[in-house]
Design a protein around this motif. Sequence first.
Motif, PDB file in Angstrom:
ATOM      1  N   LEU A  27     -18.847  19.394 -28.862  1.00  0.00           N
ATOM      2  CA  LEU A  27     -18.869  17.974 -28.504  1.00  0.00           C
ATOM      3  C   LEU A  27     -17.738  17.219 -29.209  1.00  0.00           C
ATOM      4  O   LEU A  27     -17.108  16.340 -28.617  1.00  0.00           O
ATOM      5  CB  LEU A  27     -20.219  17.363 -28.856  1.00  0.00           C
ATOM      6  CG  LEU A  27     -21.379  17.758 -27.944  1.00  0.00           C
ATOM      7  CD1 LEU A  27     -22.714  17.302 -28.537  1.00  0.00           C
ATOM      8  CD2 LEU A  27     -21.200  17.176 -26.544  1.00  0.00           C
ATOM      9  N   GLU A  28     -17.483  17.562 -30.466  1.00  0.00           N
ATOM     10  CA  GLU A  28     -16.368  16.925 -31.177  1.00  0.00           C
ATOM     11  C   GLU A  28     -15.057  17.192 -30.447  1.00  0.00           C
ATOM     12  O   GLU A  28     -14.223  16.287 -30.287  1.00  0.00           O
ATOM     13  CB  GLU A  28     -16.293  17.458 -32.609  1.00  0.00           C
ATOM     14  CG  GLU A  28     -17.405  16.978 -33.522  1.00  0.00           C
ATOM     15  CD  GLU A  28     -17.323  17.620 -34.896  1.00  0.00           C
ATOM     16  OE1 GLU A  28     -17.624  16.934 -35.887  1.00  0.00           O
ATOM     17  OE2 GLU A  28     -16.982  18.828 -34.974  1.00  0.00           O
ATOM     18  N   ALA A  29     -14.883  18.431 -30.008  1.00  0.00           N
ATOM     19  CA  ALA A  29     -13.646  18.785 -29.307  1.00  0.00           C
ATOM     20  C   ALA A  29     -13.551  18.048 -27.973  1.00  0.00           C
ATOM     21  O   ALA A  29     -12.472  17.558 -27.585  1.00  0.00           O
ATOM     22  CB  ALA A  29     -13.588  20.294 -29.097  1.00  0.00           C
ATOM     23  N   LEU A  30     -14.679  17.955 -27.249  1.00  0.00           N
ATOM     24  CA  LEU A  30     -14.679  17.247 -25.967  1.00  0.00           C
ATOM     25  C   LEU A  30     -14.308  15.783 -26.166  1.00  0.00           C
ATOM     26  O   LEU A  30     -13.432  15.246 -25.458  1.00  0.00           O
ATOM     27  CB  LEU A  30     -16.070  17.355 -25.318  1.00  0.00           C
ATOM     28  CG  LEU A  30     -16.322  16.452 -24.107  1.00  0.00           C
ATOM     29  CD1 LEU A  30     -15.361  16.770 -22.972  1.00  0.00           C
ATOM     30  CD2 LEU A  30     -17.780  16.583 -23.641  1.00  0.00           C
ATOM     31  N   ILE A  31     -14.959  15.130 -27.100  1.00  0.00           N
ATOM     32  CA  ILE A  31     -14.724  13.700 -27.311  1.00  0.00           C
ATOM     33  C   ILE A  31     -13.296  13.446 -27.791  1.00  0.00           C
ATOM     34  O   ILE A  31     -12.621  12.522 -27.339  1.00  0.00           O
ATOM     35  CB  ILE A  31     -15.779  13.148 -28.297  1.00  0.00           C
ATOM     36  CG1 ILE A  31     -17.159  13.201 -27.633  1.00  0.00           C
ATOM     37  CG2 ILE A  31     -15.442  11.724 -28.727  1.00  0.00           C
ATOM     38  CD1 ILE A  31     -18.308  13.025 -28.597  1.00  0.00           C
ATOM     39  N   GLY A  32     -12.822  14.293 -28.695  1.00  0.00           N
ATOM     40  CA  GLY A  32     -11.440  14.148 -29.145  1.00  0.00           C
ATOM     41  C   GLY A  32     -10.441  14.361 -28.021  1.00  0.00           C
ATOM     42  O   GLY A  32      -9.420  13.674 -27.939  1.00  0.00           O
ATOM     43  N   LEU A  85     -24.210  11.687 -32.535  1.00  0.00           N
ATOM     44  CA  LEU A  85     -23.056  12.182 -33.291  1.00  0.00           C
ATOM     45  C   LEU A  85     -22.548  11.166 -34.306  1.00  0.00           C
ATOM     46  O   LEU A  85     -21.545  11.401 -34.987  1.00  0.00           O
ATOM     47  CB  LEU A  85     -21.928  12.560 -32.337  1.00  0.00           C
ATOM     48  CG  LEU A  85     -22.240  13.697 -31.358  1.00  0.00           C
ATOM     49  CD1 LEU A  85     -21.098  13.880 -30.377  1.00  0.00           C
ATOM     50  CD2 LEU A  85     -22.525  15.001 -32.089  1.00  0.00           C
ATOM     51  N   GLY A  86     -23.205  10.018 -34.397  1.00  0.00           N
ATOM     52  CA  GLY A  86     -22.870   9.042 -35.415  1.00  0.00           C
ATOM     53  C   GLY A  86     -21.852   8.009 -35.007  1.00  0.00           C
ATOM     54  O   GLY A  86     -21.343   7.273 -35.862  1.00  0.00           O
ATOM     55  N   HIS A  87     -21.545   7.914 -33.704  1.00  0.00           N
ATOM     56  CA  HIS A  87     -20.593   6.902 -33.250  1.00  0.00           C
ATOM     57  C   HIS A  87     -21.373   5.643 -32.875  1.00  0.00           C
ATOM     58  O   HIS A  87     -22.027   5.585 -31.839  1.00  0.00           O
ATOM     59  CB  HIS A  87     -19.785   7.415 -32.060  1.00  0.00           C
ATOM     60  CG  HIS A  87     -18.537   6.618 -31.819  1.00  0.00           C
ATOM     61  ND1 HIS A  87     -17.346   6.908 -32.444  1.00  0.00           N
ATOM     62  CD2 HIS A  87     -18.300   5.523 -31.067  1.00  0.00           C
ATOM     63  CE1 HIS A  87     -16.421   6.050 -32.074  1.00  0.00           C
ATOM     64  NE2 HIS A  87     -16.974   5.189 -31.238  1.00  0.00           N
ATOM     65  N   GLU A  88     -21.285   4.635 -33.705  1.00  0.00           N
ATOM     66  CA  GLU A  88     -22.139   3.456 -33.554  1.00  0.00           C
ATOM     67  C   GLU A  88     -21.643   2.491 -32.493  1.00  0.00           C
ATOM     68  O   GLU A  88     -22.436   1.822 -31.837  1.00  0.00           O
ATOM     69  CB  GLU A  88     -22.235   2.715 -34.894  1.00  0.00           C
ATOM     70  CG  GLU A  88     -23.217   3.326 -35.866  1.00  0.00           C
ATOM     71  CD  GLU A  88     -24.653   3.217 -35.368  1.00  0.00           C
ATOM     72  OE1 GLU A  88     -24.997   2.181 -34.780  1.00  0.00           O
ATOM     73  OE2 GLU A  88     -25.412   4.176 -35.564  1.00  0.00           O
ATOM     74  N   GLU A  94     -21.031  12.623 -37.472  1.00  0.00           N
ATOM     75  CA  GLU A  94     -21.910  12.395 -38.615  1.00  0.00           C
ATOM     76  C   GLU A  94     -23.313  12.321 -38.034  1.00  0.00           C
ATOM     77  O   GLU A  94     -23.779  11.250 -37.620  1.00  0.00           O
ATOM     78  CB  GLU A  94     -21.541  11.110 -39.350  1.00  0.00           C
ATOM     79  CG  GLU A  94     -20.138  11.133 -39.942  1.00  0.00           C
ATOM     80  CD  GLU A  94     -19.765   9.832 -40.622  1.00  0.00           C
ATOM     81  OE1 GLU A  94     -20.649   8.953 -40.782  1.00  0.00           O
ATOM     82  OE2 GLU A  94     -18.587   9.674 -40.987  1.00  0.00           O
ATOM     83  N   LEU A  95     -23.978  13.458 -37.946  1.00  0.00           N
ATOM     84  CA  LEU A  95     -25.210  13.577 -37.163  1.00  0.00           C
ATOM     85  C   LEU A  95     -26.295  12.602 -37.612  1.00  0.00           C
ATOM     86  O   LEU A  95     -26.484  12.360 -38.807  1.00  0.00           O
ATOM     87  CB  LEU A  95     -25.745  15.004 -37.244  1.00  0.00           C
ATOM     88  CG  LEU A  95     -24.895  16.082 -36.580  1.00  0.00           C
ATOM     89  CD1 LEU A  95     -25.631  17.418 -36.613  1.00  0.00           C
ATOM     90  CD2 LEU A  95     -24.536  15.706 -35.145  1.00  0.00           C
TER      91      LEU A  95
END
Length: 317
Positions: A98-103, A138-141, A175-176
């Motif tokens: 997911l980090e790779a997808l979002i980035g 994923l911690g993205h507010e 940041e879960l």
Amino acid sequence: MSVTHHSIIAAGFAGMLAATTAHAGPEVGPLVEPEWLSEHLENPDVAVLDVRSAIDGTDAAGFEAGHIPGAAYASYTGAGWRVAEGAVPGKLPPVDRLEALIGSLGVDNDDTVVVVPAGVGSTDFGSAARVYWTLKYLGHEDVAILNGGYRAWVDAGGEVATGEASVTPATFNAELQPELLADTADVANADSSGSQLVDARPAAQYAGQAKHPAARAAGTIPGAASLEERLLVEQDTATFIDTDEVNRLIEVAGIEQNGPVVSFCNTGHWAATAWFALSEVGGLEDVALYDGSMTEWTQDPARPLVQGQQALSQLLQ
């Protein structure tokens, strides 16, 4: 934010109002209107994610035929937002994926993210709600959904770009927030933990008269309240109902305002809309989503089910 933006018209939105929110973040609330997006589209820290997919009849060619200028495209069904885990579809992928997808979509941790559904129905809204919930997990507010989706943008006179998206990859680090995700053990222990279960599926499935093809059996989890996702979005649109109506439905459904709540459906898709209503619009403070939902719960025949429940739409009659 590294997504390339283009010019956007300033006129055409005078009659639209910015959304009021119950859980507003530092810059955006859970919903933003086309007017808000038009005013902030050229802000380099605003990232627009278009998640249209086969659910609403859109694919990459549809995005290329018309989209909000500067938007990145990440098909809800094809980009990797969810994965199958054995016989259970629709679960969270590994965090690094997911980090790779979002980035890869040009989103970093400092961006304000606006998620855009097609705007054609409640299940379509659910695509955006599930992506919104995933980003929050994923911690993205700083995340919002464009109320009414791409259709509302076009109807409001927003500029439309064509062709492929131009995106410069960024780095996104999770940041879960584990309290937003429930597993089967959490649901099985709901009574002892004091958690309320909320079923977002249609009335026939809640009553045990129908089921998802991947579910082993029909019925709902004992004690679950009904909060049908279709009631949370205006018919044939992706426009969310207002806060007062959300609170009325919560009350009629018998969902307590205090204490932990777990939303579920079949695969954690419709449950995301119920989670969005309860947590982000209704303002309940402890709401988790069971992404395994009924397709996972029913894999073990020893887990209890009940039939004959009266859904929220029937209580409203």
